[in-house]
Design a protein around this motif. Sequence first.
Motif, short mmCIF file in Angstrom:
data_model
loop_
_atom_site.label_atom_id
_atom_site.label_comp_id
_atom_site.label_asym_id
_atom_site.label_seq_id
_atom_site.Cartn_x
_atom_site.Cartn_y
_atom_site.Cartn_z
N TYR A 273 0.85 -1.19 0.00
CA TYR A 273 0.00 0.00 0.00
C TYR A 273 0.89 1.24 0.00
CZ TYR A 273 -4.06 -2.87 1.31
OH TYR A 273 -5.07 -3.78 1.34
N TYR A 274 1.17 1.77 -1.19
CA TYR A 274 2.01 2.96 -1.25
C TYR A 274 1.18 4.24 -1.18
CZ TYR A 274 6.29 0.47 -2.50
OH TYR A 274 7.40 -0.33 -2.48
N VAL A 275 1.68 5.19 -0.41
CA VAL A 275 1.10 6.54 -0.43
C VAL A 275 2.26 7.53 -0.56
CG1 VAL A 275 -0.85 5.95 1.08
CG2 VAL A 275 1.22 6.89 2.10
N GLN A 276 1.93 8.76 -0.89
CA GLN A 276 2.97 9.78 -0.99
C GLN A 276 2.78 10.77 0.15
OE1 GLN A 276 2.98 11.94 -4.63
NE2 GLN A 276 4.96 12.86 -4.26
N ALA A 277 3.66 10.68 1.14
CA ALA A 277 3.51 11.54 2.33
C ALA A 277 4.84 11.60 3.07
CB ALA A 277 2.44 10.96 3.24
N ASP A 278 4.92 12.53 4.02
CA ASP A 278 6.12 12.64 4.85
C ASP A 278 5.98 11.61 5.98
OD1 ASP A 278 7.95 13.34 6.85
OD2 ASP A 278 7.98 15.44 6.21
N PRO A 279 6.91 10.63 6.09
CA PRO A 279 6.76 9.61 7.13
C PRO A 279 6.71 10.18 8.54
CG PRO A 279 8.84 9.36 5.92
CD PRO A 279 8.06 10.41 5.22
N ASP A 280 7.45 11.29 8.77
CA ASP A 280 7.41 11.89 10.12
C ASP A 280 6.02 12.42 10.45
OD1 ASP A 280 10.02 11.31 10.62
OD2 ASP A 280 10.76 13.23 9.82
N ARG A 281 5.38 13.01 9.42
CA ARG A 281 4.03 13.55 9.64
C ARG A 281 3.03 12.40 9.82
NH1 ARG A 281 4.65 18.19 11.64
NH2 ARG A 281 5.93 19.59 10.43
N LEU A 282 3.22 11.31 9.07
CA LEU A 282 2.32 10.16 9.21
C LEU A 282 2.44 9.55 10.60
CD1 LEU A 282 2.62 8.16 5.86
CD2 LEU A 282 0.67 9.47 6.69
N ARG A 283 3.70 9.50 11.09
CA ARG A 283 3.93 8.97 12.44
C ARG A 283 3.20 9.84 13.47
NH1 ARG A 283 9.04 8.89 12.20
NH2 ARG A 283 9.15 6.86 11.23
N GLU A 284 3.28 11.17 13.25
CA GLU A 284 2.63 12.12 14.15
C GLU A 284 1.12 11.85 14.19
OE1 GLU A 284 4.05 15.95 12.99
OE2 GLU A 284 2.72 17.00 14.38
N VAL A 285 0.54 11.64 13.01
CA VAL A 285 -0.90 11.40 12.90
C VAL A 285 -1.30 10.12 13.63
CG1 VAL A 285 -2.64 10.65 11.21
CG2 VAL A 285 -1.30 12.71 10.78
N ILE A 286 -0.60 9.03 13.31
CA ILE A 286 -0.97 7.73 13.89
C ILE A 286 -0.74 7.74 15.41
CG2 ILE A 286 -0.45 5.24 13.89
CD1 ILE A 286 0.13 5.52 10.88
N THR A 287 0.39 8.34 15.82
CA THR A 287 0.68 8.40 17.26
C THR A 287 -0.38 9.21 18.00
OG1 THR A 287 3.00 8.33 16.64
CG2 THR A 287 2.54 8.86 18.92
N ASN A 288 -0.80 10.30 17.37
CA ASN A 288 -1.84 11.15 17.96
C ASN A 288 -3.12 10.37 18.20
OD1 ASN A 288 -2.20 13.74 18.81
ND2 ASN A 288 -1.80 14.62 16.79
N LEU A 289 -3.56 9.63 17.16
CA LEU A 289 -4.81 8.87 17.27
C LEU A 289 -4.65 7.73 18.27
CD1 LEU A 289 -5.87 8.68 13.51
CD2 LEU A 289 -6.71 10.24 15.26
N PHE A 290 -3.46 7.12 18.24
CA PHE A 290 -3.19 6.02 19.17
C PHE A 290 -3.18 6.54 20.62
CE2 PHE A 290 -0.09 3.76 21.73
CZ PHE A 290 -0.62 2.48 21.71
N ASP A 291 -2.48 7.68 20.85
CA ASP A 291 -2.42 8.26 22.20
C ASP A 291 -3.82 8.55 22.72
OD1 ASP A 291 0.28 8.11 22.31
OD2 ASP A 291 0.68 10.21 21.86
#
Length: 421
Positions: A273-291
Amino acid sequence: MGLFSAKSKPKKTSALASSLQSEKIKSDIILSAIDDCVVYIDTSGVIYLFNPAASKLTGWLSGEAIGVDYRSVITLIDEKGVPIANDLHPFTVVLMQKTPIRSDNAIIKNRNGASISIDMTVSPLFDANEQLQGAVSVIRDVTEQRRAEKQRAEFISTASHEMRTPVAAIEGYLALALNDKVSKIDDKARSFLTKAHESTQHLGKLFQDLLTSAKAEDGRLTSHPIAVEMSEFVEKLTQDLKFVAEKKNLQLECTIGSPSGFTDASKVIKPLYYVQADPDRLREVITNLFDNAVKYTETGKITISLSGDDKVVQFRIRDTGPGIPIEDQPHLFQKFYRVDNSATRTIGGTGLGLFITKKIIELYSGRIWVESTPGLGSTFIINLPRITSERARQLQKEEDSRPAGSVYTQNTAPSNTGVIQ
Ligand code: ADP
């Protein structure tokens, strides 16, 4: 009798004419006194009414604008100065859909070539038989308002940036004071300092979130979009997050693709599943939702899953927490919005996490929403445009040939990266 009626008819007609004339004068006075532009077009798009405020804004005299197609007079452009496509023009949309719309961040290019930020409301007009007669628009110049918003965002940005540094120092010293190896304090002092440390951490997070949200709002969020393979990315990130969930006795499950029907997980071929995004920003998003999922869930499980079709990659995070009341759901992604309940009164938070998360997802042309039934947990869902493996390889090649250390913001990212600029 004949004479009487012959005499009275013109009298009646002239009374009607003069009453109509006085009505017209009244409405002309009202329309001239209004500071907002009022423009009325018929169903063929020809301007019928154009008040003085509209002349002032557009540079077209009302005598020149009336009888002309609205597309020549109300020219809308995007932030880069590119004219808005005809079928996206609010007047066109309203004539097609016959429902009112509001565009609060449009830009009009006036006759002198100046760009003016406007708030535009367009409503359809129907006759007594429900037949569409045209559309009326009220347009307000919001240039000053936008300038003030920008100034406010700049102030917040500078202030939070400046305050983050001393707060980080206070937090560091408090951590040292609480460290047994460095200092000796009694239990009472420890309990006070622990509270001070927690509050300082909260303050630090608030400044960080304020800075990020101010940047997200005025397009200064740094973003370096590359090809990211989400299956591997999410799996790795889940491993890191597992410990946080376990600390609170919550289970964390991760499902990639749809392995239903398979018993041996090792034999499941994981899709790319490829997307085009900044991995640091994606990590921020997922971590935020997870937190959030961990923060608001007392017992049960957090389930992360990834699926998709040829156009979209879908990320879902489900929890067994308290859920979110229906009436709060539409507001969750607004700045500073927190559901007012006993949980949020005791659990700390800034109300900025989901706002930032949404801004980041929109940066990559994605969409985020929530599905929740109070008492039955919440699911946050993200859709991101999927790119082909071929496109991912091409992006990787471009990335490899790029000079090291290039930093992009929303406004400087190269046009082929697909981010909103
Ligand atoms: P906060 O810092 O308050 O967590 P967010 O923007 O991340 O700010 O979330 C906004 C609000 O949405 C929270 O205050 C909370 O009321 C609600 N919320 C977010 N995630 C969840 C969740 N997983 N379960 C229940 N409520 C949630």
